[in-house]
Design a protein around this motif. Structure first.
Motif, mmCIF file in Angstrom:
data_model
loop_
_atom_site.group_PDB
_atom_site.id
_atom_site.type_symbol
_atom_site.label_atom_id
_atom_site.label_comp_id
_atom_site.label_asym_id
_atom_site.label_seq_id
_atom_site.Cartn_x
_atom_site.Cartn_y
_atom_site.Cartn_z
ATOM 1 N N PRO A 133 0.826 -1.205 0.000
ATOM 2 C CA PRO A 133 0.000 0.000 0.000
ATOM 3 C C PRO A 133 0.864 1.260 0.000
ATOM 4 O O PRO A 133 1.996 1.256 0.483
ATOM 5 C CB PRO A 133 -0.797 -0.104 1.301
ATOM 6 N N MET A 134 0.331 2.317 -0.547
ATOM 7 C CA MET A 134 1.043 3.590 -0.569
ATOM 8 C C MET A 134 1.188 4.107 0.854
ATOM 9 O O MET A 134 0.245 4.045 1.642
ATOM 10 C CB MET A 134 0.289 4.618 -1.413
ATOM 11 N N ASN A 161 4.826 6.741 10.527
ATOM 12 C CA ASN A 161 3.652 5.980 10.103
ATOM 13 C C ASN A 161 3.892 4.468 10.112
ATOM 14 O O ASN A 161 2.970 3.697 9.884
ATOM 15 C CB ASN A 161 3.153 6.438 8.734
ATOM 16 N N LEU A 162 5.122 4.014 10.389
ATOM 17 C CA LEU A 162 5.405 2.587 10.500
ATOM 18 C C LEU A 162 5.472 2.108 11.945
ATOM 19 O O LEU A 162 5.672 0.933 12.199
ATOM 20 C CB LEU A 162 6.722 2.246 9.789
#
Length: 67
Positions: A34-35, A56-57
């Protein structure tokens, strides 16, 4: 770096190469990535604690997962 690396292939475990030819019509795998938007970087000290520089990870485990 690994230009001379040759993996050992056990002759007893060879598969029939004709099953995975381009014209066999079978799909071996399909990747889905996914982007992930770039939203900046974590500070180095925090990134070392979290294991990634990308905020975001960061996916923390629940505290009571293994109790």
């Amino acid at each position: 770096m690994y230009s001379k690396f040759v993996p050992y292939m056990n002759p007893e475990e060879y598969m029939d190469p004709s099953i995975f030819t381009a014209d066999s019509g079978k799909r071996l795998a399909q990747a889905y990535v996914p982007m992930q938007p770039y939203i900046g970087l974590l500070p180095l000290k925090v990134a070392l604690q979290k294991g990634t520089v990308f905020p975001n990870l960061v996916i923390p485990y629940p505290d009571n997962q293994y109790k």
